[in-house]
Structure formats: C-alpha cells, structure tokens
Design a protein around this motif. Structure first.
Motif, PDB file in Angstrom:
ATOM      1  N   GLN A  17       0.846  -1.180   0.000  1.00 31.11           N
ATOM      2  CA  GLN A  17       0.000   0.000   0.000  1.00 31.11           C
ATOM      3  C   GLN A  17       0.889   1.240   0.000  1.00 31.11           C
ATOM      4  N   VAL A  18       0.540   2.222  -0.772  1.00 35.73           N
ATOM      5  CA  VAL A  18       1.286   3.471  -0.822  1.00 35.73           C
ATOM      6  C   VAL A  18       0.305   4.630  -0.756  1.00 35.73           C
ATOM      7  N   GLN A  19       0.684   5.661  -0.040  1.00 35.74           N
ATOM      8  CA  GLN A  19      -0.125   6.868   0.046  1.00 35.74           C
ATOM      9  C   GLN A  19       0.607   8.014  -0.624  1.00 35.74           C
ATOM     10  N   LEU A  20      -0.124   8.796  -1.399  1.00 36.94           N
ATOM     11  CA  LEU A  20       0.445   9.932  -2.113  1.00 36.94           C
ATOM     12  C   LEU A  20      -0.253  11.198  -1.634  1.00 36.94           C
ATOM     13  N   ILE A  21       0.526  12.188  -1.252  1.00 39.15           N
ATOM     14  CA  ILE A  21      -0.044  13.419  -0.735  1.00 39.15           C
ATOM     15  C   ILE A  21       0.543  14.598  -1.496  1.00 39.15           C
ATOM     16  N   GLU A  22      -0.313  15.291  -2.263  1.00 43.48           N
ATOM     17  CA  GLU A  22       0.121  16.451  -3.030  1.00 43.48           C
ATOM     18  C   GLU A  22       0.032  17.720  -2.191  1.00 43.48           C
ATOM     19  N   SER A  23       0.889  18.665  -2.513  1.00 42.42           N
ATOM     20  CA  SER A  23       0.856  19.979  -1.882  1.00 42.42           C
ATOM     21  C   SER A  23       1.460  20.987  -2.834  1.00 42.42           C
ATOM     22  N   GLY A  24       1.255  22.272  -2.510  1.00 43.06           N
ATOM     23  CA  GLY A  24       1.875  23.322  -3.306  1.00 43.06           C
ATOM     24  C   GLY A  24       0.937  24.048  -4.240  1.00 43.06           C
ATOM     25  N   GLY A  25      -0.300  23.606  -4.316  1.00 45.36           N
ATOM     26  CA  GLY A  25      -1.251  24.290  -5.177  1.00 45.36           C
ATOM     27  C   GLY A  25      -1.652  25.642  -4.607  1.00 45.36           C
ATOM     28  N   GLY A  26      -2.394  26.404  -5.397  1.00 42.52           N
ATOM     29  CA  GLY A  26      -2.842  27.714  -4.933  1.00 42.52           C
ATOM     30  C   GLY A  26      -3.316  28.573  -6.069  1.00 42.52           C
ATOM     31  N   LEU A  27      -3.456  29.859  -5.771  1.00 38.03           N
ATOM     32  CA  LEU A  27      -3.904  30.850  -6.748  1.00 38.03           C
ATOM     33  C   LEU A  27      -2.695  31.653  -7.214  1.00 38.03           C
ATOM     34  N   VAL A  28      -2.546  31.781  -8.522  1.00 35.10           N
ATOM     35  CA  VAL A  28      -1.409  32.518  -9.073  1.00 35.10           C
ATOM     36  C   VAL A  28      -1.875  33.271 -10.312  1.00 35.10           C
ATOM     37  N   GLN A  29      -1.242  34.370 -10.585  1.00 31.99           N
ATOM     38  CA  GLN A  29      -1.574  35.136 -11.789  1.00 31.99           C
ATOM     39  C   GLN A  29      -0.930  34.499 -13.016  1.00 31.99           C
ATOM     40  N   ALA A  30      -1.532  34.734 -14.159  1.00 31.58           N
ATOM     41  CA  ALA A  30      -0.965  34.227 -15.410  1.00 31.58           C
ATOM     42  C   ALA A  30       0.477  34.718 -15.555  1.00 31.58           C
ATOM     43  N   GLY A  31       1.328  33.802 -15.995  1.00 30.97           N
ATOM     44  CA  GLY A  31       2.749  34.104 -16.123  1.00 30.97           C
ATOM     45  C   GLY A  31       3.560  33.727 -14.904  1.00 30.97           C
ATOM     46  N   GLY A  32       2.867  33.408 -13.823  1.00 29.81           N
ATOM     47  CA  GLY A  32       3.551  33.056 -12.586  1.00 29.81           C
ATOM     48  C   GLY A  32       3.973  31.599 -12.545  1.00 29.81           C
ATOM     49  N   SER A  33       4.505  31.209 -11.389  1.00 29.90           N
ATOM     50  CA  SER A  33       5.024  29.855 -11.214  1.00 29.90           C
ATOM     51  C   SER A  33       4.515  29.238  -9.915  1.00 29.90           C
ATOM     52  N   LEU A  34       4.454  27.935  -9.919  1.00 28.00           N
ATOM     53  CA  LEU A  34       4.149  27.154  -8.722  1.00 28.00           C
ATOM     54  C   LEU A  34       4.970  25.871  -8.779  1.00 28.00           C
ATOM     55  N   ARG A  35       5.290  25.338  -7.605  1.00 30.83           N
ATOM     56  CA  ARG A  35       5.925  24.026  -7.567  1.00 30.83           C
ATOM     57  C   ARG A  35       5.068  23.097  -6.724  1.00 30.83           C
ATOM     58  N   LEU A  36       4.611  22.037  -7.351  1.00 32.74           N
ATOM     59  CA  LEU A  36       3.840  21.024  -6.644  1.00 32.74           C
ATOM     60  C   LEU A  36       4.782  19.945  -6.127  1.00 32.74           C
ATOM     61  N   SER A  37       4.408  19.395  -4.979  1.00 27.40           N
ATOM     62  CA  SER A  37       5.157  18.273  -4.406  1.00 27.40           C
ATOM     63  C   SER A  37       4.216  17.106  -4.180  1.00 27.40           C
ATOM     64  N   CYS A  38       4.752  15.930  -4.293  1.00 31.13           N
ATOM     65  CA  CYS A  38       3.995  14.710  -4.017  1.00 31.13           C
ATOM     66  C   CYS A  38       4.838  13.864  -3.075  1.00 31.13           C
ATOM     67  N   ALA A  39       4.431  13.832  -1.829  1.00 27.19           N
ATOM     68  CA  ALA A  39       5.142  13.036  -0.833  1.00 27.19           C
ATOM     69  C   ALA A  39       4.486  11.669  -0.735  1.00 27.19           C
ATOM     70  N   THR A  40       5.291  10.659  -0.627  1.00 26.56           N
ATOM     71  CA  THR A  40       4.749   9.301  -0.579  1.00 26.56           C
ATOM     72  C   THR A  40       5.116   8.629   0.732  1.00 26.56           C
ATOM     73  N   SER A  41       4.287   7.702   1.137  1.00 27.76           N
ATOM     74  CA  SER A  41       4.557   6.919   2.334  1.00 27.76           C
ATOM     75  C   SER A  41       4.018   5.516   2.127  1.00 27.76           C
ATOM     76  N   GLY A  42       4.483   4.607   2.925  1.00 26.08           N
ATOM     77  CA  GLY A  42       4.001   3.245   2.831  1.00 26.08           C
ATOM     78  C   GLY A  42       4.966   2.327   2.114  1.00 26.08           C
ATOM     79  N   ARG A  43       5.666   2.855   1.123  1.00 28.56           N
ATOM     80  CA  ARG A  43       6.694   2.090   0.441  1.00 28.56           C
ATOM     81  C   ARG A  43       7.574   3.061  -0.333  1.00 28.56           C
ATOM     82  N   THR A  44       8.747   2.618  -0.661  1.00 24.10           N
ATOM     83  CA  THR A  44       9.636   3.479  -1.424  1.00 24.10           C
ATOM     84  C   THR A  44       9.149   3.597  -2.867  1.00 24.10           C
ATOM     85  N   ILE A  45       9.419   4.739  -3.477  1.00 17.76           N
ATOM     86  CA  ILE A  45       9.044   4.920  -4.871  1.00 17.76           C
ATOM     87  C   ILE A  45      10.263   4.881  -5.775  1.00 17.76           C
TER      88      ILE A  45
END
Length: 124
Positions: A1-29
């Motif tokens: 079993q593996v769990q995936l948890i995303e973070s880093g989303g939000g509201l940004v203006q056009a032309g901007g940047s965001l970095r999403l992360s996906c942390a996993t647990s339960g087993r190595t990826i």
C-alpha cells in the motif's frame, strides 16, 4: 500500500510559477514510474508529465512542454512538478500517481495509486 499526498497548489496570476510536491509513504518509490495528471471542471483527467524510476526519462503533454518540469528525489520519496509561465487554461486539480510498471506511460490505466489532488488556479 502506498499513500500519495500532493501539496503546493494555490492561486497565481498568469505568467507566474508554482511548484507542486507529491510526498509518498508506505513504500519506497525509487523503483517506480511517477506521474502527474490534472482535471479541470467538467473534463477528463489528463496526463501532464511522468518520470522514470531513476529520473532519466521524462514525458510531457504537448500543452505543458517547455513550461513544466517533473523531477524526483528518491531519497525523500518525493516527486515535484515545477510549473512556469502558467496560463488560465492550466487551472485544474492536479493529481500525483504511481505507475504500475517500469515504462513511462501517459494513460491513466498505467497508474494504480493516486493522491487526493491539489487545486491550481491561474487568474488572467
């Protein structure tokens, strides 16, 4: 079993940047392909990017090629999606997913575990 948890989303203006992360647990990826998908309201969940187990091979949807970068840190069991030059049409819920097999595929059925998603909203 593996769990995936995303973070880093939000509201940004056009032309901007965001970095999403996906942390996993339960087993190595470290030995599996990882991918990012997105789903806009009323639309299907579409492929965005994927990365091979060692990070040497990446694939991108044409709509994000040259703007998004997928990467991974196997020591931290984390996958990233750097999103630059964001456009209003990038607005969606972004999902992290674990691949079923060693091939870097773009189809949803090639992934068997999914996170809960993180909202990205790009204003014009």
């Amino acid at each position: 079993q593996v769990q995936l948890i995303e973070s880093g989303g939000g509201l940004v203006q056009a032309g901007g940047s965001l970095r999403l992360s996906c942390a996993t647990s339960g087993r190595t990826i470290s030995g599996v392909v990882m991918g990012w998908f997105r789903q806009a309201p009323g639309k299907e969940r579409d492929f965005v990017a994927a990365i091979s187990s060692a990070g040497r091979i990446t694939r991108y949807a044409d709509s994000v090629k040259g703007r998004f970068i997928i990467s991974r840190d196997n020591a931290k069991n984390t996958v990233y999606l750097q999103m630059n030059s964001l456009k209003p049409e990038d607005t969606a819920v972004y999902y992290c997913a674990k691949g079923r097999n060693p091939t870097v595929n773009t189809g949803r059925d090639s992934y068997d575990y999914w996170g809960q998603g993180t909202q990205v909203t790009v204003s014009s």
